[in-house]
Scaffold this motif. Sequence first.
Motif, mmCIF file in Angstrom:
data_model
loop_
_atom_site.group_PDB
_atom_site.id
_atom_site.type_symbol
_atom_site.label_atom_id
_atom_site.label_comp_id
_atom_site.label_asym_id
_atom_site.label_seq_id
_atom_site.Cartn_x
_atom_site.Cartn_y
_atom_site.Cartn_z
ATOM 1 N N LEU A 155 0.837 -1.211 0.000
ATOM 2 C CA LEU A 155 0.000 0.000 0.000
ATOM 3 C C LEU A 155 0.869 1.256 0.000
ATOM 4 O O LEU A 155 0.519 2.262 -0.627
ATOM 5 N N TRP A 156 2.009 1.207 0.682
ATOM 6 C CA TRP A 156 2.966 2.326 0.636
ATOM 7 C C TRP A 156 3.411 2.555 -0.811
ATOM 8 O O TRP A 156 3.444 3.682 -1.302
ATOM 9 N N GLY A 206 -5.976 -1.813 -6.759
ATOM 10 C CA GLY A 206 -5.311 -2.877 -6.010
ATOM 11 C C GLY A 206 -5.236 -2.598 -4.524
ATOM 12 O O GLY A 206 -4.925 -3.502 -3.733
ATOM 13 N N ALA A 207 -5.516 -1.347 -4.113
ATOM 14 C CA ALA A 207 -5.398 -0.997 -2.692
ATOM 15 C C ALA A 207 -6.431 -1.736 -1.860
ATOM 16 O O ALA A 207 -6.136 -2.236 -0.763
ATOM 17 N N ASP A 208 -7.664 -1.804 -2.357
ATOM 18 C CA ASP A 208 -8.722 -2.472 -1.601
ATOM 19 C C ASP A 208 -8.401 -3.952 -1.414
ATOM 20 O O ASP A 208 -8.626 -4.525 -0.333
ATOM 21 N N ALA A 232 -0.335 -3.635 15.086
ATOM 22 C CA ALA A 232 0.294 -2.371 14.668
ATOM 23 C C ALA A 232 0.453 -2.323 13.150
ATOM 24 O O ALA A 232 0.197 -1.291 12.522
ATOM 25 N N TRP A 233 0.860 -3.442 12.546
ATOM 26 C CA TRP A 233 1.006 -3.455 11.092
ATOM 27 C C TRP A 233 -0.351 -3.308 10.397
ATOM 28 O O TRP A 233 -0.445 -2.702 9.325
ATOM 29 N N LEU A 234 -1.401 -3.826 11.021
ATOM 30 C CA LEU A 234 -2.724 -3.636 10.443
ATOM 31 C C LEU A 234 -3.108 -2.154 10.482
ATOM 32 O O LEU A 234 -3.672 -1.626 9.507
ATOM 33 N N ALA A 235 -2.789 -1.486 11.585
ATOM 34 C CA ALA A 235 -3.056 -0.042 11.666
ATOM 35 C C ALA A 235 -2.262 0.711 10.601
ATOM 36 O O ALA A 235 -2.775 1.662 9.982
ATOM 37 N N GLU A 246 -2.005 3.508 5.303
ATOM 38 C CA GLU A 246 -1.455 3.565 3.947
ATOM 39 C C GLU A 246 -2.558 3.432 2.895
ATOM 40 O O GLU A 246 -2.459 4.009 1.802
ATOM 41 N N TRP A 247 -3.627 2.678 3.226
ATOM 42 C CA TRP A 247 -4.763 2.555 2.303
ATOM 43 C C TRP A 247 -5.384 3.929 2.040
ATOM 44 O O TRP A 247 -5.726 4.262 0.906
#
Length: 916
Positions: free
Chosen positions: A727-728, A738-740, A760-763, A768-769
């Motif tokens: 996403l970054w 592709g972001a979704d 934390a990575w999910l946040a 980034e989304w």
Amino acid sequence: MSWQKEQSALIGRSAELDRLTSVLASAADGLAGVALVGGDAGIGKTRMVTELAERAEAEGFAVLVGQCAELGDALPYLPLADALRGARGELRAAIGARPALGRLLPGDTDLGTEATSGLTQQQLFGSVLGFLAAQPVLLVLEDLHWADQSTRDLVVFLSRMLQTERVCLVGTYRTDDLHRRHPLRRVLAELKRLPSVTAVELRPLSRGEMADYLTNLGGTDTRMIGEVVDRAEGNPFYAEELLEAATEGCAMTDGLASLLLSRAETLSDAAQRVLRGAAVAGRKVDHALLQEASGLGDLVFEEAMREIVSRGLLRPDGEYGYAFRHALLQEVVYTDLLPGERTRMHSEFARLLTAREGAPAELAYHYLAGHDLTEALSASVEAGRRAERLGAPAEAHRHFDQALGLWDRVPDPDRLAGMNRIQLALRTAAAAADMGDNHRAVAQLRELPPSAEIYERLAYYLYDSDAAPGAIEAAEAAVAAAPEGSPVLARALSTLARTLFGGPRQAEVRPLADRALEVARATGASDAEKGAAIMLASCAEFDGDLDRAEELFGYVTLQDSSDLAMDLRAIFHHARIQLARGSMAAAAQTADHGVWLARETGLSWSTYGTDLRFLQFLIHYTTGEWTRAREVAAGFGARVGKVPEAILSSFALFIEVAMGMPKVEERLTWLRPFWSDSLVVYMSRGLAAEHALWRGEPALALEHVKAALDAMEPNEVGNIRICAVGLWALAELGRADGADELLARARGAVRAGIGAEGHAWLARAEAEWHRAHGRADVEAWRAAVEAFDFGFVYETTRSRWRLTEALLASGDHASALAEWKRAVEDAAALGAQPLSDALAELGRRARFTSAPSALLTGREQEVLALVAEGLGNREIGERLFIAQKTVSVHVSNILGKLGVSSRTQAAAVARREGLV
């Protein structure tokens, strides 16, 4: 062993010697190397490494030389033991500090523990690696075509693991002995693919080189030299023997074997008798043993020895022994013995060595060759036990298997072996498994009468062979056959739980482990108790109950199982769970203890010893202790040749990418061939994506992300991090397509028990989304900062960088400045150069650096003034009475706050803004 130089000059080998000295020079500079020197018998391999050894000694290297022998296939680590005997000074002290090495030396009384596993081999290998790192060492192992399997395994291990040690390892071997199925052929093929290995093959000398060689030996007759050159076919040893024969007036017979035998036949009867005895003993023999075997009196024996040595057939070796000048001499004399003569002499050596309490493997060899099967069985079992204690499972298996082959051919074998046939067979199978041959272990167990113990071991080895259905069937049979309330039942229940874990019958695992734990405690089966407790902890983690998992793993680490592998496994999982929960201080303490235990027991390179080191690295990396993290990562070699090495190497990319180190590209080059392995792909391509993003290549980063995701199952937790990086990349490309899908995949990998870092990575992925969709969401980035603030310094700082951008976009300049200042300071303290550069660029765009004096502390302004004067860190430290390291931190902070990347630019800003 003292190195004895042959008198002949080195002729016609300059190119080969240059290649060897190049390896030695690299080792002197801190890049370990391996050289494999091959050639026909007599071609000059020993002479070549003699020259190399002399040069190494002149360069300050310690030189250790070990010799394999034809008997060596039965004696584990024979060339290593031979080499260690030559250690002096610092190296001798290094042996004393490592009991696993001391056991290889004669006279050592520490035989190790009974029936230890292949873990002992890992201890030995780790000890050898640590021993070689003590000082610059040239280790020469000669005649590897005769090496035992454990020695071959050691050579492979050292060739892969030696990286920055000042060590040059040289092995020699005969090419003419390597038939199609010779075990060394596979090893050589594997080694020659390694980047650290240089292969040198000695060709026959040309006619001109051979003539020069013979002249150097003292040949003066041109006709004789010409005839020798014609016959010798470029082989220096053959030429030397031909010249010697001609000089002594013997006929120059065709064929090297005939020539050598003709020279031996010119000896007196007594000398021939002694020489034949020496040939039966092997390449080397003790003076007193040889005399006793010959049956000659002192004066006659001494005269015979003087005659043999003067003819150059044997040479003094060490203080009390002799060695054949060339292995071919021993082979020719031994082959010429009559069958009855050979049997009688082997029997005599067996009798003499028994009286001297000789090595069991050597006794087994002589008893078997002397056709004494009763004593051969007893000696074979004892040789197997001894090999177990030395960490040589392949040789233990060979000796135990040999004893099984003799079992039905001798009376009362149970008494001779000290165990029954089933016990010996179980031990044989265990040795096969320890040497990595689970299929052979399974085959041997299937030949035995069924029992609970047999079924349990069969299940264990089948599971390790990835044969889960068969393992479950065998484990269930073990539980059904085991007596109620017995240690065997505890082990069977624990093994059944192990085979079912993670499969469709997962619900059965916890009850089985509970019952195994209960029975193990009641019967005192400590190994089964610890295994069951680990399984219960794994169940708790699987169910998402991290509190219970940490509690159970903590309990397990306090229990002594008398099994170091299981102890290290428990410590690793305990530290891993603590890290996942964000208990950083506790995780660091647990991992440090595990690394210490592995190092103290010589198991740093065992499976869990290695796992603990990379976990220790991750903890230091996470907590921002990057100096320590770099020290640990320095042991993760970049020159990799196997998947486990590639996995370990991949971890170093975390710190190298984050610090913008130039070594990243080199490491990725070595890792690229291993991108078929899912774990290597996950780590190395995920970090290669970050590396590409820092270099402004988001399209390349997206390629790495896609490859990493393709290699992973959708439910793996690692998906979350990789999707966040993807996403970054999309945000940098200004694309939302592709972001979704990436966010959906990240969310799909969320499950109970993923831990603080997973959340934390999910946040981060959520934030980034929003960026990919063109939105700078302050709350999303604030949530990412808070999520990583459990102790993950670098990721907190990276999230703060994006939070600053979002705050600026929202118009909150004051809050953005505060977040930016903190991010700049933290990035500088870490040494995260790519992030510092990004923050500096953000500061310029936001005009945070337009009033530098307001940004700098008083001490930083003092340091800046001295930087502008052109002073270095040491001079600034002396001027301000502060440490040089402190100055370095201040300079990094100044560069970040001023938004510049060099001291010269900082000085220019200081002058322009009137700060100096």
